[in-house]
Design an enzyme around this catalytic site. Structure first.
Site, PDB file in Angstrom:
ATOM      1  N   TYR A 144     -14.378   3.664   9.829  1.00 45.53           N
ATOM      2  CA  TYR A 144     -12.924   3.503   9.676  1.00 45.53           C
ATOM      3  C   TYR A 144     -12.211   3.753  10.995  1.00 45.53           C
ATOM      4  N   PRO A 191     -20.859  12.542   5.554  1.00 48.04           N
ATOM      5  CA  PRO A 191     -21.617  12.408   6.814  1.00 48.04           C
ATOM      6  C   PRO A 191     -20.651  12.270   8.000  1.00 48.04           C
ATOM      7  N   THR A 220      -5.680  -5.759  -2.120  1.00 49.36           N
ATOM      8  CA  THR A 220      -7.013  -5.201  -2.346  1.00 49.36           C
ATOM      9  C   THR A 220      -6.869  -4.169  -3.464  1.00 49.36           C
ATOM     10  N   LYS A 271     -10.096   1.303  13.614  1.00 44.25           N
ATOM     11  CA  LYS A 271      -8.698   1.557  13.983  1.00 44.25           C
ATOM     12  C   LYS A 271      -8.551   1.641  15.508  1.00 44.25           C
ATOM     13  N   ILE A 284       1.694   3.795   2.470  1.00 46.60           N
ATOM     14  CA  ILE A 284       2.729   4.059   3.487  1.00 46.60           C
ATOM     15  C   ILE A 284       3.601   2.821   3.704  1.00 46.60           C
ATOM     16  N   GLY A 285       2.971   1.636   3.668  1.00 41.15           N
ATOM     17  CA  GLY A 285       3.728   0.388   3.863  1.00 41.15           C
ATOM     18  C   GLY A 285       4.824   0.233   2.816  1.00 41.15           C
ATOM     19  N   PRO A 302     -14.162  17.788  -6.278  1.00 45.02           N
ATOM     20  CA  PRO A 302     -15.325  17.808  -5.366  1.00 45.02           C
ATOM     21  C   PRO A 302     -14.952  18.123  -3.912  1.00 45.02           C
ATOM     22  N   GLY A 349       0.832  -1.205   0.000  1.00 43.93           N
ATOM     23  CA  GLY A 349       0.000   0.000   0.000  1.00 43.93           C
ATOM     24  C   GLY A 349       0.867   1.256   0.000  1.00 43.93           C
ATOM     25  N   THR A 379     -10.677  -6.669   8.692  1.00 44.93           N
ATOM     26  CA  THR A 379      -9.224  -6.467   8.684  1.00 44.93           C
ATOM     27  C   THR A 379      -8.754  -5.752   9.951  1.00 44.93           C
ATOM     28  N   THR A 401      -3.945   5.829  13.779  1.00 46.58           N
ATOM     29  CA  THR A 401      -4.211   7.117  13.138  1.00 46.58           C
ATOM     30  C   THR A 401      -4.694   8.173  14.130  1.00 46.58           C
ATOM     31  N   ASP A 402      -4.502   9.436  13.778  1.00 54.75           N
ATOM     32  CA  ASP A 402      -5.031  10.523  14.620  1.00 54.75           C
ATOM     33  C   ASP A 402      -6.560  10.520  14.640  1.00 54.75           C
ATOM     34  N   GLU A 403      -7.189   9.827  13.680  1.00 51.85           N
ATOM     35  CA  GLU A 403      -8.660   9.849  13.621  1.00 51.85           C
ATOM     36  C   GLU A 403      -9.294   9.161  14.824  1.00 51.85           C
TER      37      GLU A 403
HETATM   38  P1  NAD Z   1      -3.511   1.829   1.758  1.00 57.66           P
HETATM   39  O1  NAD Z   1      -4.971   1.642   1.594  1.00 57.66           O
HETATM   40  O2  NAD Z   1      -2.754   2.562   0.697  1.00 57.66           O
HETATM   41  O3  NAD Z   1      -2.788   0.413   1.934  1.00 57.66           O
HETATM   42  C1  NAD Z   1      -3.324  -0.623   2.695  1.00 57.66           C
HETATM   43  C2  NAD Z   1      -2.634  -1.907   2.271  1.00 57.66           C
HETATM   44  O4  NAD Z   1      -3.133  -2.964   3.090  1.00 57.66           O
HETATM   45  C3  NAD Z   1      -2.915  -2.305   0.823  1.00 57.66           C
HETATM   46  O5  NAD Z   1      -1.732  -2.734   0.199  1.00 57.66           O
HETATM   47  C4  NAD Z   1      -3.910  -3.460   0.952  1.00 57.66           C
HETATM   48  O6  NAD Z   1      -3.843  -4.393  -0.117  1.00 57.66           O
HETATM   49  C5  NAD Z   1      -3.469  -4.084   2.269  1.00 57.66           C
HETATM   50  N1  NAD Z   1      -4.533  -4.821   2.953  1.00 57.66           N
HETATM   51  C6  NAD Z   1      -5.803  -4.417   3.193  1.00 57.66           C
HETATM   52  N2  NAD Z   1      -6.478  -5.389   3.851  1.00 57.66           N
HETATM   53  C7  NAD Z   1      -5.600  -6.415   4.035  1.00 57.66           C
HETATM   54  C8  NAD Z   1      -5.697  -7.679   4.663  1.00 57.66           C
HETATM   55  N3  NAD Z   1      -6.842  -8.096   5.222  1.00 57.66           N
HETATM   56  N4  NAD Z   1      -4.607  -8.476   4.684  1.00 57.66           N
HETATM   57  C9  NAD Z   1      -3.443  -8.066   4.112  1.00 57.66           C
HETATM   58  N5  NAD Z   1      -3.299  -6.889   3.489  1.00 57.66           N
HETATM   59  C10 NAD Z   1      -4.369  -6.060   3.468  1.00 57.66           C
HETATM   60  O7  NAD Z   1      -3.325   2.512   3.170  1.00 57.66           O
HETATM   61  P2  NAD Z   1      -2.224   3.530   3.696  1.00 57.66           P
HETATM   62  O8  NAD Z   1      -2.702   4.907   3.459  1.00 57.66           O
HETATM   63  O9  NAD Z   1      -0.889   3.112   3.210  1.00 57.66           O
HETATM   64  O10 NAD Z   1      -2.336   3.258   5.267  1.00 57.66           O
HETATM   65  C11 NAD Z   1      -1.533   2.255   5.885  1.00 57.66           C
HETATM   66  C12 NAD Z   1      -1.855   2.216   7.360  1.00 57.66           C
HETATM   67  O11 NAD Z   1      -1.613   3.503   7.936  1.00 57.66           O
HETATM   68  C13 NAD Z   1      -3.314   1.900   7.677  1.00 57.66           C
HETATM   69  O12 NAD Z   1      -3.337   1.081   8.809  1.00 57.66           O
HETATM   70  C14 NAD Z   1      -3.938   3.260   7.971  1.00 57.66           C
HETATM   71  O13 NAD Z   1      -5.027   3.135   8.862  1.00 57.66           O
HETATM   72  C15 NAD Z   1      -2.764   3.962   8.622  1.00 57.66           C
HETATM   73  N6  NAD Z   1      -2.743   5.417   8.503  1.00 57.66           N
HETATM   74  C16 NAD Z   1      -2.887   6.009   7.278  1.00 57.66           C
HETATM   75  C17 NAD Z   1      -2.800   7.399   7.174  1.00 57.66           C
HETATM   76  C18 NAD Z   1      -2.966   8.110   5.845  1.00 57.66           C
HETATM   77  O14 NAD Z   1      -3.136   9.342   5.840  1.00 57.66           O
HETATM   78  N7  NAD Z   1      -2.912   7.424   4.698  1.00 57.66           N
HETATM   79  C19 NAD Z   1      -2.561   8.159   8.327  1.00 57.66           C
HETATM   80  C20 NAD Z   1      -2.447   7.513   9.567  1.00 57.66           C
HETATM   81  C21 NAD Z   1      -2.506   6.142   9.629  1.00 57.66           C
HETATM   82  O1  DAU Z   2      -5.861  11.601   9.586  1.00 59.97           O
HETATM   83  C1  DAU Z   2      -5.332  10.382   9.181  1.00 59.97           C
HETATM   84  C2  DAU Z   2      -6.235   9.782   8.149  1.00 59.97           C
HETATM   85  O2  DAU Z   2      -6.097  10.585   6.980  1.00 59.97           O
HETATM   86  C3  DAU Z   2      -5.926   8.328   7.851  1.00 59.97           C
HETATM   87  O3  DAU Z   2      -6.127   7.575   9.000  1.00 59.97           O
HETATM   88  C4  DAU Z   2      -6.795   7.821   6.704  1.00 59.97           C
HETATM   89  O4  DAU Z   2      -6.420   6.502   6.357  1.00 59.97           O
HETATM   90  C5  DAU Z   2      -6.608   8.730   5.516  1.00 59.97           C
HETATM   91  O5  DAU Z   2      -7.444   8.340   4.444  1.00 59.97           O
HETATM   92  C6  DAU Z   2      -6.876  10.187   5.887  1.00 59.97           C
HETATM   93  O6  DAU Z   2      -8.284  10.390   6.198  1.00 59.97           O
HETATM   94  P1  DAU Z   2      -9.084  11.705   5.748  1.00 59.97           P
HETATM   95  O7  DAU Z   2     -10.509  11.382   5.681  1.00 59.97           O
HETATM   96  O8  DAU Z   2      -8.669  12.892   6.543  1.00 59.97           O
HETATM   97  O9  DAU Z   2      -8.433  11.878   4.274  1.00 59.97           O
HETATM   98  P2  DAU Z   2      -9.077  12.209   2.856  1.00 59.97           P
HETATM   99  O10 DAU Z   2      -7.954  12.402   1.897  1.00 59.97           O
HETATM  100  O11 DAU Z   2     -10.154  11.259   2.486  1.00 59.97           O
HETATM  101  O12 DAU Z   2      -9.764  13.629   3.124  1.00 59.97           O
HETATM  102  C7  DAU Z   2      -8.999  14.734   3.567  1.00 59.97           C
HETATM  103  C8  DAU Z   2      -9.958  15.903   3.742  1.00 59.97           C
HETATM  104  O13 DAU Z   2     -10.445  16.287   2.452  1.00 59.97           O
HETATM  105  C9  DAU Z   2     -11.186  15.574   4.562  1.00 59.97           C
HETATM  106  O14 DAU Z   2     -11.559  16.722   5.315  1.00 59.97           O
HETATM  107  C10 DAU Z   2     -12.256  15.277   3.534  1.00 59.97           C
HETATM  108  C11 DAU Z   2     -11.865  16.199   2.378  1.00 59.97           C
HETATM  109  N1  DAU Z   2     -12.217  15.668   1.032  1.00 59.97           N
HETATM  110  C12 DAU Z   2     -11.798  14.420   0.703  1.00 59.97           C
HETATM  111  C13 DAU Z   2     -12.118  13.878  -0.508  1.00 59.97           C
HETATM  112  C14 DAU Z   2     -11.671  12.484  -0.891  1.00 59.97           C
HETATM  113  C15 DAU Z   2     -12.946  16.461   0.148  1.00 59.97           C
HETATM  114  O15 DAU Z   2     -13.293  17.620   0.432  1.00 59.97           O
HETATM  115  N2  DAU Z   2     -13.264  15.915  -1.061  1.00 59.97           N
HETATM  116  C16 DAU Z   2     -12.904  14.658  -1.424  1.00 59.97           C
HETATM  117  O16 DAU Z   2     -13.253  14.220  -2.551  1.00 59.97           O
END
Ligand code: NAD
Ligand code: DAU
Length: 363
Positions: A168, A292, A49, A172, A25-26, A223, A23, A115, A144-146
């Site tokens: 979500y 929502p 996925t 987490k 970050i991984g 959007p 994915g 998962t 996550t901070d969420e």
């Molecule tokens: P991503 O969706 O890009 O990657 C997730 C990866 O996990 C994918 O490669 C997917 O194939 C794999 N995966 C999903 N379900 C699985 C399962 N059941 N078994 C094995 N592999 C599986 O996500 P990301 O943005 O890289 O986030 C990675 C981690 O960091 C997540 O745990 C997410 O909650 C956390 N995180 C993300 C953010 C962000 O902003 N992206 C911030 C804070 C924490």
């Molecule tokens: O805060 C950490 C989280 O950041 C991670 O845990 C999640 O995995 C990651 O997806 C991300 O969540 P957010 O919901 O904050 O990220 P997203 O990019 O979906 O949205 C960022 C902001 O932008 C949020 O306020 C919603 C808004 N947004 C997002 C999308 C996709 C829009 O306005 N329009 C959009 O189409």
């Protein structure tokens, strides 16, 4: 009485099981760790996925020395048989695997729970079984901070109560509660990180920054949910991966560490800046119906991580420029990521919203 914490120092070089390593970050973590060329060996377990992409590891797989230290296994962290076969000879598990998109969790929550809860449970049981055989393994849960929920004022500290507000973030929160419970109950060597909104190369185009950059490249609509004044704290992916490695090496067993981005911005401001880098007009932005339960703001205190010796290296301006330029230069990558279920997801999430959208005022 609580069981004694097991030793936390990783051997050098270490053998690490990285779940979700294909994915966003991984894969950054895998690329960064293997490129150190220090002998570390990594097994990636990834279900591939819609968000998992083998191409994210291509740079490693095309380098003979790094490829020799990487093993890729396609499989599910919720499958105890697969997980069990990978645990022997592992010094640490870093669990990135998750369904990661809030909007998808609102449309279809179940996979998030399977998962995020059962999957984490299976991994923890496998680590516990290793401990029972006298083979210690550290477990790092990427959270996550969420989990703090919407933070109207101030900055969340690790000791604050959790108040997740989407399927979500609830999944987490459950995952990290489970991980800490194994530390308290069984003495499992667990550390948890809570990262903020991460951005950078290889980010799936469903998320705000890559969605808006790629739509703008095509002169398509952007959007923006609601008033666009929601605030996020942006963390460059290399800094997120680096902080996780730092906590894996130095974190205290049972402890949780915030990883802030130190770049808190309203969504509108982020969109202004990415459009400026691309040389595209604000007129592409459409105001659409809000998400929502949309969390207004996330913001974390980073003093505990600073005290552990970690500092981010990338400013938001530098990280955003590098990210926008990467998407401009890697069109084949993001067009391929918009395959499979992409169009049906996009229509479901944005079809009615865009049809009813209005011009987004500036400022
Ligand atoms: P991503 O969706 O890009 O990657 C997730 C990866 O996990 C994918 O490669 C997917 O194939 C794999 N995966 C999903 N379900 C699985 C399962 N059941 N078994 C094995 N592999 C599986 O996500 P990301 O943005 O890289 O986030 C990675 C981690 O960091 C997540 O745990 C997410 O909650 C956390 N995180 C993300 C953010 C962000 O902003 N992206 C911030 C804070 C924490
Ligand atoms: O805060 C950490 C989280 O950041 C991670 O845990 C999640 O995995 C990651 O997806 C991300 O969540 P957010 O919901 O904050 O990220 P997203 O990019 O979906 O949205 C960022 C902001 O932008 C949020 O306020 C919603 C808004 N947004 C997002 C999308 C996709 C829009 O306005 N329009 C959009 O189409």
């Amino acid at each position: 009485m609580e069981p004694a914490a097991r030793q936390s120092r990783l051997p050098d070089p270490a053998r690490i099981l990285v779940t979700g390593g294909a994915g966003f970050i991984g894969s950054a973590y895998v690329r960064d760790v293997l490129s150190r060329r220090d002998g570390t060996r990594i097994t990636v377990l990834d279900k591939l996925t819609y968000a998992g992409n083998r191409a994210n590891l291509a740079r490693v797989e095309s380098d003979g020395e790094q490829a020799a230290r990487l093993r890729f296994v396609e499989g599910d962290i919720a499958d105890p048989v697969v997980v069990g076969t990978l645990m022997d000879d592992v010094d640490a598990v870093v669990n990135f695997a998750a369904e990661s998109h809030v909007d998808r969790s609102i449309l279809e929550p179940e996979a998030f729970l399977v998962t995020g809860v059962i999957g984490v449970h299976v991994l923890l049981e496998a680590v516990r079984a290793q401990d029972a055989k006298g083979r210690h393994a550290r477990f790092l849960q990427v959270s996550t901070d969420e989990v703090y929920g919407s933070v109207e004022q101030g900055h969340s500290k690790e000791t604050d109560a959790l108040a997740p507000r989407s399927p979500y973030s609830a999944a987490k929160a459950a995952g990290e509660h489970l991980a800490r419970s194994y530390h308290v109950t069984y003495g499992t060597d667990v550390v948890v990180t809570r990262g903020s909104n991460t951005y950078g190369p290889y980010h799936h185009p469903e998320k705000l920054i890559p969605l808006f950059v790629t739509n703008a490249i095509d002169d398509g609509p952007l959007p923006l949910y609601g008033d666009g004044l929601q605030r996020r704290d942006w963390l460059f992916v290399g800094d997120h991966a680096g902080a996780i490695e730092h906590v894996l090496r130095r974190g205290v067993p049972g402890e949780t560490y915030n990883i802030p981005g130190e770049a808190e911005l309203a969504n509108r401001e982020v969109v202004e800046r990415l459009l400026a880098r691309l040389g595209k007009p604000w007129s592409l932005v459409r105001r659409v119906e809000d998400r929502p339960g949309h969390d207004r703001r996330y913001a974390m205190d980073g003093s505990k991580l600073h005290a552990l010796g970690w500092r981010n290296r990338t400013s938001f301006d530098d990280g955003l420029a590098a990210t926008v330029d990467w998407f401009v230069d890697n069109e084949a990558w993001w067009r391929a990521a918009r395959s499979g279920d992409w169009q049906s997801y996009y229509d479901r999430q944005y079809g009615a919203r865009l049809a009813a959208s209005t011009e987004a005022s500036r400022g």
